[in-house]
Design an enzyme around this catalytic site. Structure first.
Site, mmCIF file in Angstrom:
data_model
loop_
_atom_site.group_PDB
_atom_site.id
_atom_site.type_symbol
_atom_site.label_atom_id
_atom_site.label_comp_id
_atom_site.label_asym_id
_atom_site.label_seq_id
_atom_site.Cartn_x
_atom_site.Cartn_y
_atom_site.Cartn_z
ATOM 1 N N TYR A 140 0.978 -1.151 -0.060
ATOM 2 C CA TYR A 140 0.055 -0.262 0.160
ATOM 3 C C TYR A 140 1.034 1.216 -0.044
ATOM 4 O O TYR A 140 0.264 2.413 -0.683
ATOM 5 C CB TYR A 140 -0.935 0.053 1.336
ATOM 6 C CG TYR A 140 -2.146 -0.663 0.980
ATOM 7 C CD1 TYR A 140 -2.339 -1.985 0.835
ATOM 8 C CD2 TYR A 140 -3.534 0.134 1.235
ATOM 9 C CE1 TYR A 140 -3.573 -2.565 0.572
ATOM 10 C CE2 TYR A 140 -4.720 -0.505 0.999
ATOM 11 C CZ TYR A 140 -4.791 -1.572 0.590
ATOM 12 O OH TYR A 140 -5.810 -2.311 0.535
ATOM 13 N N LYS A 188 2.302 -15.596 2.671
ATOM 14 C CA LYS A 188 2.448 -16.540 1.720
ATOM 15 C C LYS A 188 4.045 -16.706 1.789
ATOM 16 O O LYS A 188 4.659 -16.314 0.724
ATOM 17 C CB LYS A 188 2.328 -15.676 0.372
ATOM 18 C CG LYS A 188 0.626 -15.888 -0.321
ATOM 19 C CD LYS A 188 0.180 -17.219 -0.434
ATOM 20 C CE LYS A 188 0.832 -17.650 -1.865
ATOM 21 N NZ LYS A 188 0.283 -18.919 -2.213
ATOM 22 N N ASP A 220 -3.867 -18.276 1.031
ATOM 23 C CA ASP A 220 -5.019 -18.815 -0.108
ATOM 24 C C ASP A 220 -5.818 -19.848 0.772
ATOM 25 O O ASP A 220 -6.838 -20.058 0.702
ATOM 26 C CB ASP A 220 -4.412 -19.373 -1.338
ATOM 27 C CG ASP A 220 -3.170 -20.089 -0.997
ATOM 28 O OD1 ASP A 220 -2.670 -20.345 0.174
ATOM 29 O OD2 ASP A 220 -2.627 -20.959 -2.012
ATOM 30 N N ASP A 244 -6.808 -6.596 3.898
ATOM 31 C CA ASP A 244 -7.838 -5.990 3.417
ATOM 32 C C ASP A 244 -8.863 -7.053 2.592
ATOM 33 O O ASP A 244 -9.937 -6.986 2.880
ATOM 34 C CB ASP A 244 -7.320 -5.000 2.220
ATOM 35 C CG ASP A 244 -8.433 -4.339 1.708
ATOM 36 O OD1 ASP A 244 -9.219 -3.797 2.189
ATOM 37 O OD2 ASP A 244 -8.277 -4.510 0.107
ATOM 38 N N ASP A 248 -12.959 -8.194 3.988
ATOM 39 C CA ASP A 248 -14.270 -8.229 3.546
ATOM 40 C C ASP A 248 -14.891 -9.810 3.210
ATOM 41 O O ASP A 248 -15.952 -9.958 3.344
ATOM 42 C CB ASP A 248 -14.095 -7.859 1.960
ATOM 43 C CG ASP A 248 -14.426 -6.430 2.113
ATOM 44 O OD1 ASP A 248 -14.004 -5.590 2.933
ATOM 45 O OD2 ASP A 248 -14.769 -5.872 0.837
#
Ligand code: IPM
Ligand code: MN
Length: 350
Positions: A140, A188, A220, A244, A248
């Site tokens: 970001y 990851k 994942d 992020d 959601d």
């Protein structure tokens, strides 16, 4: 107790839901004998339209001099073109960076009385975990970023320092200590160098907490398990981008993203906002769910002011409203109440 709260309603349904949260905070002040001074400023699209900047100086100044910040939402279709140079989201990102709001706490909780038609009946009940998302680092904000080759190639830098990882890890462990004592580090590490550093740093940190179970999970696989086995999570600790996306996804479990609050913990001042966005289509219709913002106010009472009983009073009132089957369109489509009616009910129950 006397406190100053910066109120940034922002765009879309932001002003409507913020108004209800302010109502609730005022009720808490009255009932428990506190003085909350609320001062409003602009952020996002409304700030661009009126001042040319998504985060005007006056807004940042107010935030810096306040004890806590309540934010509605930013974003407007008029400015929703990724190629625009000035965008509403920049206001929020700049605020996070300027105030070093490094840890974003997103509780994922289900409520009795709210059903989730996506899943089998009952599946969504008793979900209770927290996502702790690093908020001021990673891709970001990492530099360098931009374009090369005449704009034909684009790049970001995903970068984390040990110090950035430790401070957000502390937030996650402090929560886990008070909860079920399990932290799942989501990354990851099979691919990314930053993830390897996260594992080293968190793996070292946990040695001082023998009663905390630390589990590692690839992002994942976490995306899969959040849907398959949500009840196995307690505290998820993860970086800015994974946090992020996964928050959601997790919000969809509980029936409505309109119910979930968040706290962004900073070095000096912290910010509280709903997880949901500005929902421009609903702007001005008083159909948006104010509960995520109202509960963000409850998190403020707890985390910034240490007003535990007051915070609990808000949560209890919200639970009562929901268990009585009252709600806005997102959760009670057959018999929806308006944004302000829900706010009034919560005030009444407090
Ligand atoms: C969030 C939002 C923001 C983010 C956007 C509006 C920049 O999606 O708070 O989750 O990506 O962090
Ligand atoms: Mn998001």
């Amino acid at each position: 107790m006397k406190k100053t709260i910066a109120v940034l309603p922002g765009d879309g349904v932001g002003p409507e839901v913020t108004k209800e949260a302010v109502k609730v905070l005022k009720k808490v002040a009255e009932k428990f004998n506190h003085e909350f001074e609320l001062k409003e400023e602009r952020i996002g699209a409304i700030a661009i339209d009126q001042t040319g900047k998504p985060l005007p100086k006056a807004t940042l100044k107010l935030c810096k001099s306040s004890d806590a910040i309540l934010l509605g939402a930013v974003g407007d279709p008029k400015h929703d073109n990724p190629s625009l140079l000035i965008r509403p989201e920049q206001g929020l990102l700049k605020l996070r960076k300027s105030l070093e709001l490094y840890a974003n706490i997103r509780p994922i909780i289900s409520f009795t009385g709210v059903s989730n038609p996506i899943f089998k009946p009952g599946f969504s009940q008793n979900i209770d975990f927290v996502i702790v998302r690093e908020l001021t680092g990673g891709s970001y904000f990492g530099k360098p970023r931009g374009r090369k080759d005449n704009g034909q190639t684009a790049f970001e830098t995903n970068i984390y320092s040990k110090e950035e990882i430790i401070r957000v890890t502390k937030v996650a462990f402090d929560l886990a200590k008070k909860r079920n004592k399990k932290v799942t580090l989501v990354d990851k590490a099979n691919v990314l160098e930053t993830s390897k550093l996260w594992r080293e740093v968190v793996g070292e940190y946990v040695k001082d907490f023998p009663d905390i179970i630390l589990e590692y999970m690839y992002a994942d696989s976490a995306a899969l398990n959040i849907i398959k086995k949500p009840k196995e999570f307690d505290v998820i600790l993860t970086d800015n981008m994974f946090g992020d996306i996964l928050s959601d996804e997790a919000a969809a479990l509980t029936g409505s993203i309109g119910l979930l609050p968040s706290a962004s913990i900073g070095k000096q001042v912290s910010l509280y906002e709903p997880i949901h966005g500005s929902f421009p289509k609903a702007k001005g219709t008083y159909t948006a769910n104010p509960i995520a913002t109202i509960l963000s106010g409850a998190l403020m009472l707890e985390y910034s002011f240490n007003l535990i009983e007051e915070s609990r009073a808000v949560f209890i009132a919200v639970k009562k409203v929901l268990s009585e089957g009252l709600g806005t369109k997102d959760i009670q489509p057959a018999n929806p109440l308006q944004t302000n009616t829900i706010g009034d009910k919560i005030v009444e129950f407090i």
